[in-house]
Scaffold this motif. Structure first.
Motif, PDB file in Angstrom:
ATOM      1  N   ASP A   1       1.331  -1.460   0.251  1.00  0.00           N
ATOM      2  CA  ASP A   1       0.030   0.407   0.191  1.00  0.00           C
ATOM      3  C   ASP A   1       0.663   1.185  -0.093  1.00  0.00           C
ATOM      4  OD1 ASP A   1      -2.396  -1.833   0.580  1.00  0.00           O
ATOM      5  OD2 ASP A   1      -2.287  -0.971   2.271  1.00  0.00           O
ATOM      6  N   THR A   2       0.279   2.049  -0.836  1.00  0.00           N
ATOM      7  CA  THR A   2       1.832   3.580  -0.458  1.00  0.00           C
ATOM      8  C   THR A   2       0.359   4.956  -0.513  1.00  0.00           C
ATOM      9  OG1 THR A   2       2.546   2.700  -2.463  1.00  0.00           O
ATOM     10  CG2 THR A   2       3.326   5.038  -1.959  1.00  0.00           C
ATOM     11  N   PHE A   3       0.684   6.042   0.047  1.00  0.00           N
ATOM     12  CA  PHE A   3      -0.102   6.887   0.213  1.00  0.00           C
ATOM     13  C   PHE A   3       0.580   8.605   0.256  1.00  0.00           C
ATOM     14  CE2 PHE A   3       2.653   6.650   4.155  1.00  0.00           C
ATOM     15  CZ  PHE A   3       2.150   7.766   3.972  1.00  0.00           C
ATOM     16  N   LEU A   4      -0.618   9.093  -0.707  1.00  0.00           N
ATOM     17  CA  LEU A   4      -0.076  10.303  -0.771  1.00  0.00           C
ATOM     18  C   LEU A   4      -0.560  11.662  -0.023  1.00  0.00           C
ATOM     19  CD1 LEU A   4       1.061  12.298  -3.253  1.00  0.00           C
ATOM     20  CD2 LEU A   4      -0.579  12.000  -4.351  1.00  0.00           C
TER      21      LEU A   4
ATOM     22  N   ILE B   1      -5.669  13.982  -0.753  1.00  0.00           N
ATOM     23  CA  ILE B   1      -4.644  12.317   0.480  1.00  0.00           C
ATOM     24  C   ILE B   1      -4.978  11.603  -1.332  1.00  0.00           C
ATOM     25  CG2 ILE B   1      -4.822  13.860   2.254  1.00  0.00           C
ATOM     26  CD1 ILE B   1      -7.487  11.720   2.617  1.00  0.00           C
ATOM     27  N   ALA B   2      -4.552  10.155  -1.393  1.00  0.00           N
ATOM     28  CA  ALA B   2      -4.672   9.289  -2.142  1.00  0.00           C
ATOM     29  C   ALA B   2      -3.698   7.988  -1.666  1.00  0.00           C
ATOM     30  CB  ALA B   2      -4.052   9.487  -3.415  1.00  0.00           C
ATOM     31  N   LEU B   3      -4.741   7.262  -1.795  1.00  0.00           N
ATOM     32  CA  LEU B   3      -4.245   5.416  -1.398  1.00  0.00           C
ATOM     33  C   LEU B   3      -4.295   4.605  -2.825  1.00  0.00           C
ATOM     34  CD1 LEU B   3      -6.009   4.469   1.623  1.00  0.00           C
ATOM     35  CD2 LEU B   3      -3.581   4.650   1.904  1.00  0.00           C
ATOM     36  N   SER B   4      -3.191   3.807  -2.795  1.00  0.00           N
ATOM     37  CA  SER B   4      -3.248   2.500  -3.805  1.00  0.00           C
ATOM     38  C   SER B   4      -2.749   1.250  -3.219  1.00  0.00           C
ATOM     39  CB  SER B   4      -2.136   3.195  -4.585  1.00  0.00           C
ATOM     40  OG  SER B   4      -2.083   2.676  -6.016  1.00  0.00           O
ATOM     41  N   ASP B   5      -3.317   0.556  -3.503  1.00  0.00           N
ATOM     42  CA  ASP B   5      -3.097  -0.871  -3.202  1.00  0.00           C
ATOM     43  C   ASP B   5      -2.440  -1.894  -4.494  1.00  0.00           C
ATOM     44  OD1 ASP B   5      -3.094  -3.239  -2.136  1.00  0.00           O
ATOM     45  OD2 ASP B   5      -4.941  -3.202  -1.360  1.00  0.00           O
TER      46      ASP B   5
ATOM     47  N   MET C   1       5.015   3.464  -7.868  1.00  0.00           N
ATOM     48  CA  MET C   1       4.366   4.640  -9.358  1.00  0.00           C
ATOM     49  C   MET C   1       3.220   5.464  -9.496  1.00  0.00           C
ATOM     50  SD  MET C   1       4.789   2.636 -12.946  1.00  0.00           S
ATOM     51  CE  MET C   1       3.283   1.814 -12.591  1.00  0.00           C
ATOM     52  N   VAL C   2       1.742   4.159  -9.201  1.00  0.00           N
ATOM     53  CA  VAL C   2       1.131   5.312  -9.426  1.00  0.00           C
ATOM     54  C   VAL C   2       0.662   6.733  -8.929  1.00  0.00           C
ATOM     55  CG1 VAL C   2      -1.673   4.724  -8.975  1.00  0.00           C
ATOM     56  CG2 VAL C   2      -0.209   2.711 -10.278  1.00  0.00           C
TER      57      VAL C   2
ATOM     58  N   GLU D   1       3.354   8.598  -7.448  1.00  0.00           N
ATOM     59  CA  GLU D   1       4.075   9.322  -7.695  1.00  0.00           C
ATOM     60  C   GLU D   1       3.814   9.463  -9.205  1.00  0.00           C
ATOM     61  OE1 GLU D   1       7.757   7.438  -7.778  1.00  0.00           O
ATOM     62  OE2 GLU D   1       8.110   7.051  -6.198  1.00  0.00           O
ATOM     63  N   MET D   2       2.553   9.078 -10.225  1.00  0.00           N
ATOM     64  CA  MET D   2       2.488   9.450 -11.566  1.00  0.00           C
ATOM     65  C   MET D   2       0.887  10.385 -11.083  1.00  0.00           C
ATOM     66  SD  MET D   2       0.909   7.110 -14.674  1.00  0.00           S
ATOM     67  CE  MET D   2       1.964   6.232 -14.253  1.00  0.00           C
ATOM     68  N   LEU D   3       0.062  10.181  -9.794  1.00  0.00           N
ATOM     69  CA  LEU D   3      -0.628  11.264  -9.917  1.00  0.00           C
ATOM     70  C   LEU D   3      -0.388  12.241  -9.132  1.00  0.00           C
ATOM     71  CD1 LEU D   3      -4.123  11.056  -8.985  1.00  0.00           C
ATOM     72  CD2 LEU D   3      -2.990  10.020  -6.934  1.00  0.00           C
ATOM     73  N   GLU D   4       0.564  11.737  -8.694  1.00  0.00           N
ATOM     74  CA  GLU D   4       1.219  13.436  -7.565  1.00  0.00           C
ATOM     75  C   GLU D   4       1.743  14.370  -8.641  1.00  0.00           C
ATOM     76  OE1 GLU D   4       4.069  14.850  -4.080  1.00  0.00           O
ATOM     77  OE2 GLU D   4       4.326  13.488  -5.091  1.00  0.00           O
ATOM     78  N   GLU D   5       2.231  13.647 -10.045  1.00  0.00           N
ATOM     79  CA  GLU D   5       2.952  15.107 -10.826  1.00  0.00           C
ATOM     80  C   GLU D   5       1.579  15.186 -11.782  1.00  0.00           C
ATOM     81  OE1 GLU D   5       5.516  13.139 -13.278  1.00  0.00           O
ATOM     82  OE2 GLU D   5       7.379  12.890 -11.701  1.00  0.00           O
ATOM     83  N   LEU D   6       0.873  14.187 -12.465  1.00  0.00           N
ATOM     84  CA  LEU D   6      -0.146  14.941 -13.100  1.00  0.00           C
ATOM     85  C   LEU D   6      -1.210  15.817 -12.025  1.00  0.00           C
ATOM     86  CD1 LEU D   6      -1.778  11.761 -14.639  1.00  0.00           C
ATOM     87  CD2 LEU D   6      -0.465  13.462 -16.094  1.00  0.00           C
ATOM     88  N   LEU D   7      -1.913  15.600 -11.238  1.00  0.00           N
ATOM     89  CA  LEU D   7      -2.511  16.272 -10.671  1.00  0.00           C
ATOM     90  C   LEU D   7      -2.092  18.615 -10.190  1.00  0.00           C
ATOM     91  CD1 LEU D   7      -4.121  14.086  -7.363  1.00  0.00           C
ATOM     92  CD2 LEU D   7      -4.868  14.817  -9.499  1.00  0.00           C
ATOM     93  N   GLY D   8       0.069  18.052  -9.484  1.00  0.00           N
ATOM     94  CA  GLY D   8       0.474  19.339  -9.712  1.00  0.00           C
ATOM     95  C   GLY D   8       0.872  19.990 -10.864  1.00  0.00           C
ATOM     96  N   ALA D   9       0.412  19.360 -12.383  1.00  0.00           N
ATOM     97  CA  ALA D   9       0.784  19.998 -13.220  1.00  0.00           C
ATOM     98  C   ALA D   9      -0.690  21.021 -13.531  1.00  0.00           C
ATOM     99  CB  ALA D   9       1.065  18.882 -13.903  1.00  0.00           C
ATOM    100  N   GLY D  10      -1.868  20.267 -13.373  1.00  0.00           N
ATOM    101  CA  GLY D  10      -3.258  20.946 -12.768  1.00  0.00           C
ATOM    102  C   GLY D  10      -4.216  20.258 -14.044  1.00  0.00           C
ATOM    103  N   PHE D  11      -3.956  18.460 -14.148  1.00  0.00           N
ATOM    104  CA  PHE D  11      -4.780  17.792 -14.911  1.00  0.00           C
ATOM    105  C   PHE D  11      -5.581  17.422 -13.653  1.00  0.00           C
ATOM    106  CE2 PHE D  11      -1.291  17.026 -17.537  1.00  0.00           C
ATOM    107  CZ  PHE D  11      -2.077  16.359 -18.404  1.00  0.00           C
ATOM    108  N   PRO D  12      -7.518  17.539 -14.479  1.00  0.00           N
ATOM    109  CA  PRO D  12      -8.135  17.168 -12.987  1.00  0.00           C
ATOM    110  C   PRO D  12      -8.076  15.955 -13.035  1.00  0.00           C
ATOM    111  CG  PRO D  12      -9.301  18.036 -14.827  1.00  0.00           C
ATOM    112  CD  PRO D  12      -8.199  17.499 -15.501  1.00  0.00           C
ATOM    113  N   VAL D  13      -9.078  15.354 -11.200  1.00  0.00           N
ATOM    114  CA  VAL D  13      -7.995  14.242 -10.904  1.00  0.00           C
ATOM    115  C   VAL D  13      -8.980  13.363 -11.564  1.00  0.00           C
ATOM    116  CG1 VAL D  13     -10.662  13.771  -9.501  1.00  0.00           C
ATOM    117  CG2 VAL D  13      -8.085  12.828  -8.645  1.00  0.00           C
ATOM    118  N   LYS D  14      -9.816  12.811 -12.572  1.00  0.00           N
ATOM    119  CA  LYS D  14     -10.607  11.939 -13.347  1.00  0.00           C
ATOM    120  C   LYS D  14      -9.602  11.463 -14.197  1.00  0.00           C
ATOM    121  CE  LYS D  14     -15.023   9.857 -14.654  1.00  0.00           C
ATOM    122  NZ  LYS D  14     -15.932  10.202 -15.055  1.00  0.00           N
ATOM    123  N   THR D  15      -9.095  12.902 -14.658  1.00  0.00           N
ATOM    124  CA  THR D  15      -8.329  12.928 -16.075  1.00  0.00           C
ATOM    125  C   THR D  15      -7.041  12.092 -16.343  1.00  0.00           C
ATOM    126  OG1 THR D  15      -9.545  14.423 -17.010  1.00  0.00           O
ATOM    127  CG2 THR D  15      -7.634  14.104 -18.182  1.00  0.00           C
TER     128      THR D  15
END
Length: 229
Positions: free
Chosen positions: A33-36, A47-51, A65-66, A68-82
């Motif tokens: 499990d990894t959290f953000l 805040i996010a959880l990935s199992d 990996m998921v 870290e990728m999510l953090e980069e995409l959200l930080g770049a301004g992408f909507p969370v669903k996208t």
């Protein structure tokens, strides 16, 4: 004597505190499990959880990996669903073996006092408001299974003193089938703990005490409290 530019910005009305409690399968040090926890542009906080599939190092590698990728995409301004859809595509394309990960995101808007819940194959999330605990469920698949994936999103208005509790499947599966959500509601509702970190450890402790055995899967509890400034 000199000119200058001054920018005035409205401050966010809310603030959050987060805490996490976790234990690996069989009490191993490495958890799949990894959290953000991250601050995002526009007065938002995620805040996010990935199992990851399975447990141990392989599962940790996938879930981290998921995240870290999510953090980069959200930080770049992408909507969370996208962002979740893009991660799913990245996992599916160009891989012969199927390795999937759950994605569970709570995105707080600290100006509006709302929280968007985005789930892909994730366990239920619990929203505590005073002596009431709402369950936010999802029946979607994890990412990495199919190229076209359904992502469940729900939004709730929050009030000062509310708590969001996110858990991985290992936490729920440690409780008796058919009673899992009811027991979790009881654990969360019956405590007066204010500190999110202590709340997360309290919930995990109650689950381990109830199951009475060594964890059969990685277990993570992530708690976030919201307060008005």
């Amino acid at each position: 004597e000199e000119y200058c530019t001054v920018a005035f910005m409205e401050g966010a009305r809310y603030q959050t505190l987060q805490g996490v409690a976790r234990i690996g399968k069989g009490c191993e040090k490495i958890s799949g499990d990894t959290f953000l926890m991250t601050e995002l542009p526009g007065g938002k906080q995620g805040i996010a959880l990935s199992d990851g599939m399975g447990s141990g190092e392989d599962a940790f590698r996938e879930s981290s990996m998921v995240v870290e990728m999510l953090e980069e995409l959200l930080g770049a301004g992408f909507p969370v669903k996208t962002a979740v859809q893009m991660m799913n595509t990245a996992l599916v394309i160009g891989r012969e073996e199927v390795r999937f990960c759950t994605v569970d995101v709570s995105l707080f808007d600290l100006y509006e006092g709302t929280c968007e819940f985005v789930k892909a194959g994730a366990a239920a999330t619990f929203l505590k408001h005073r002596d009431q605990v709402e369950i936010i469920r999802s029946a979607t698949l994890p990412i990495g299974v199919l190229q076209d994936i359904e992502i469940d999103t729900q939004t709730r208005e929050l009030q000062s003193g509310d708590y969001v509790v996110m858990v991985t499947d290992g936490v729920m599966d440690a409780l008796p089938a058919g009673e899992q959500e009811t027991l979790m509601q009881t654990f969360i509702r019956d405590t007066e703990i204010v500190n999110p970190k202590e709340l997360a450890h309290h919930i995990l402790g109650r689950v381990l005490e109830w199951s009475g055995e060594v964890p059969l899967d990685d277990m993570t509890v992530l708690a976030a409290g919201v307060w008005k400034k």
